[in-house]
Design an enzyme around this catalytic site. Structure first.
Site, PDB file in Angstrom:
ATOM      1  N   LYS A 176       8.451   0.899  -6.799  1.00  0.00           N
ATOM      2  CA  LYS A 176       8.860   2.224  -6.331  1.00  0.00           C
ATOM      3  C   LYS A 176       9.411   3.065  -7.481  1.00  0.00           C
ATOM      4  CE  LYS A 176       7.858   1.195  -2.102  1.00  0.00           C
ATOM      5  NZ  LYS A 176       6.687   1.817  -1.440  1.00  0.00           N
TER       6      LYS A 176
ATOM      7  N   ASP B 117       4.719   3.933  -6.925  1.00  0.00           N
ATOM      8  CA  ASP B 117       4.650   4.593  -5.613  1.00  0.00           C
ATOM      9  C   ASP B 117       5.901   5.445  -5.427  1.00  0.00           C
ATOM     10  OD1 ASP B 117       4.367   5.319  -2.975  1.00  0.00           O
ATOM     11  OD2 ASP B 117       4.398   3.291  -2.168  1.00  0.00           O
TER      12      ASP B 117
ATOM     13  N   GLU C  55       0.948   6.505  -6.657  1.00  0.00           N
ATOM     14  CA  GLU C  55       0.763   6.653  -5.212  1.00  0.00           C
ATOM     15  C   GLU C  55       1.705   7.699  -4.620  1.00  0.00           C
ATOM     16  OE1 GLU C  55       1.200   3.681  -1.321  1.00  0.00           O
ATOM     17  OE2 GLU C  55       0.602   2.876  -3.272  1.00  0.00           O
TER      18      GLU C  55
ATOM     19  N   GLU D  57      -1.473   7.064   3.214  1.00  0.00           N
ATOM     20  CA  GLU D  57      -0.818   6.205   4.207  1.00  0.00           C
ATOM     21  C   GLU D  57      -0.166   7.008   5.327  1.00  0.00           C
ATOM     22  OE1 GLU D  57       3.486   4.768   3.207  1.00  0.00           O
ATOM     23  OE2 GLU D  57       2.286   4.542   1.399  1.00  0.00           O
TER      24      GLU D  57
ATOM     25  N   ASP E 240      -4.206   3.811   6.654  1.00  0.00           N
ATOM     26  CA  ASP E 240      -3.504   2.716   7.319  1.00  0.00           C
ATOM     27  C   ASP E 240      -3.977   2.702   8.765  1.00  0.00           C
ATOM     28  OD1 ASP E 240      -1.707   1.048   8.673  1.00  0.00           O
ATOM     29  OD2 ASP E 240      -0.054   1.572   7.347  1.00  0.00           O
TER      30      ASP E 240
ATOM     31  N   HIS F 106      -3.332   0.964   3.131  1.00  0.00           N
ATOM     32  CA  HIS F 106      -1.894   0.724   3.144  1.00  0.00           C
ATOM     33  C   HIS F 106      -1.542  -0.116   4.366  1.00  0.00           C
ATOM     34  CE1 HIS F 106       2.096   1.765   4.825  1.00  0.00           C
ATOM     35  NE2 HIS F 106       2.497   1.666   3.580  1.00  0.00           N
TER      36      HIS F 106
END
Length: 362
Positions: free
Chosen positions: A162, A191, A217, A243, A266, A293
């Protein structure tokens, strides 16, 4: 065969420590199990992560499902998703997704085939990345490095972390630490979970390019297609997103804006398997890769069933303390850091109700 009922069971359990991304803190893990029943005794199981109110949504959707032949999954989906009344975005579409996943599980059991073969059976196994690298209380650079190294011990050849939850300088140092921990030959993804405005995303992308980032991401807000496109044009790092997108129409808009090189639908969110395969076809028509995702137990079938599948997201015990007990079968990486889809009918997993029961909330 006819569908006779849809039932919902909800479970929730705490994490030892809350985890945080660029936008949100997560204290608990929630699992919702949607079961589609038939008059011949076969059941299909779908999973999701819902919120209070799912039971009411399911009751409102039952008339469009009960009495139907489960093989007619397209007919059922289009009876449920009526934008003026139900679906389009939000929790209703997530409930439709869980029902659709359960129906595909049922179709696999009816035909005695795993879902990945029903979708085309393109690959026997797929590359995997372990998702993690969250912010946590007491987790510094040394602890981040230890986590990354432990992922490699599980066989991972790709990892994700992250960014967006600390200052840019702190996050650049975290990315550097992760790269040094995993070495030059392991893929590293970052991400931001929609944390940046486009100019901020461009700025940090420029600073982390030297660390050979496999993708960046969700750099911008989920609806900021233009912002994503500006980041795409400004960095050599491939941009991935999707996602938080819903249905084929949302992914059509992402593609038209040139907002990403890698699409991340997703199925638990965007409309289920029925809608996922339409997005996969859109990606194929535009030569874009698909890396879904979310739940590895669902998406291992979807990413291996299609020709555009790139890599599978994989969650371990650092994210979910019931990672290896909530289902009867646990997917584990092979020695090459890859994963093969189960050959069992449907999705090939079964809820471990005995282990889950003490966490039941509905």
């Amino acid at each position: 065969m006819k569908i006779t009922d849809i039932t919902l069971e909800s479970y929730e359990w705490p994490r030892p420590k809350p985890i945080r991304n660029g936008m949100f803190v997560y204290y608990n893990v929630r699992l919702d199990i949607v079961t589609v029943h038939t008059d011949e005794g076969l059941k299909g199981v779908g999973v999701g992560s819902g919120a209070p109110g799912w039971d009411a949504v399911i009751e409102s959707l039952k008339p469009g499902v009960v009495g139907q032949d489960p093989i007619n999954v397209e007919r059922i989906w289009h009876q449920l998703w009526v934008p003026k009344l139900t679906g389009r975005r939000g929790y209703e579409t997530r409930v439709i997704s869980a029902i659709d996943i359960a129906i595909w599980d049922l179709i696999g059991k009816i035909t005695n085939q795993p879902v990945y073969k029903l979708l085309g059976g393109f690959a026997d196994r797929i590359d995997v990345y372990i998702a993690g690298g969250y912010y946590e209380e007491g987790k510094g650079l040394a602890e981040l490095a230890e986590e990354m190294e432990s992922n490699l011990e599980l066989g991972a050849r790709a990892v994700k972390m992250k960014i967006g939850g600390e200052s840019m300088s702190v996050d650049v140092e975290r990315v550097k630490t992760a790269r040094e921990a995993i070495g030059p030959d392991v893929k590293l993804m970052v991400d931001a979970n929609n944390a940046y405005r486009h100019h901020e995303a461009i700025a940090i992308a420029k600073r982390i390019e030297e660390y050979d980032i496999f993708w960046f991401e969700e750099p911008c807000g989920a609806d900021d297609y233009d912002g994503h496109a500006r980041v795409v044009a400004a960095t050599s790092i491939p941009i991935s997103t999707g996602e938080n997108e819903y249905t084929r129409y949302g992914f059509r808009d992402l593609i038209q804006h040139r907002a990403a090189s890698i699409l991340q639908p997703d199925a638990n969110i965007m409309g289920g398997v029925t809608e996922f395969r339409k997005v996969a076809d859109l990606a194929a028509a535009h030569d874009l890769a698909v890396s879904p995702h979310g739940s590895q137990d669902v998406h291992i079938h979807l990413v291996t069933g299609i020709p555009t599948g790139l890599i599978l997201e994989y969650y371990r015990d650092t994210v979910d303390p019931m990672w290896d007990t909530k289902f009867k079968e646990t997917l584990r990486l092979d020695s090459d850091g890859m994963l093969a889809p189960p050959e069992r009918p449907g999705f090939g997993f079964g809820p471990n109700y005995e282990a889950l029961e003490r966490h039941r909330i509905a």
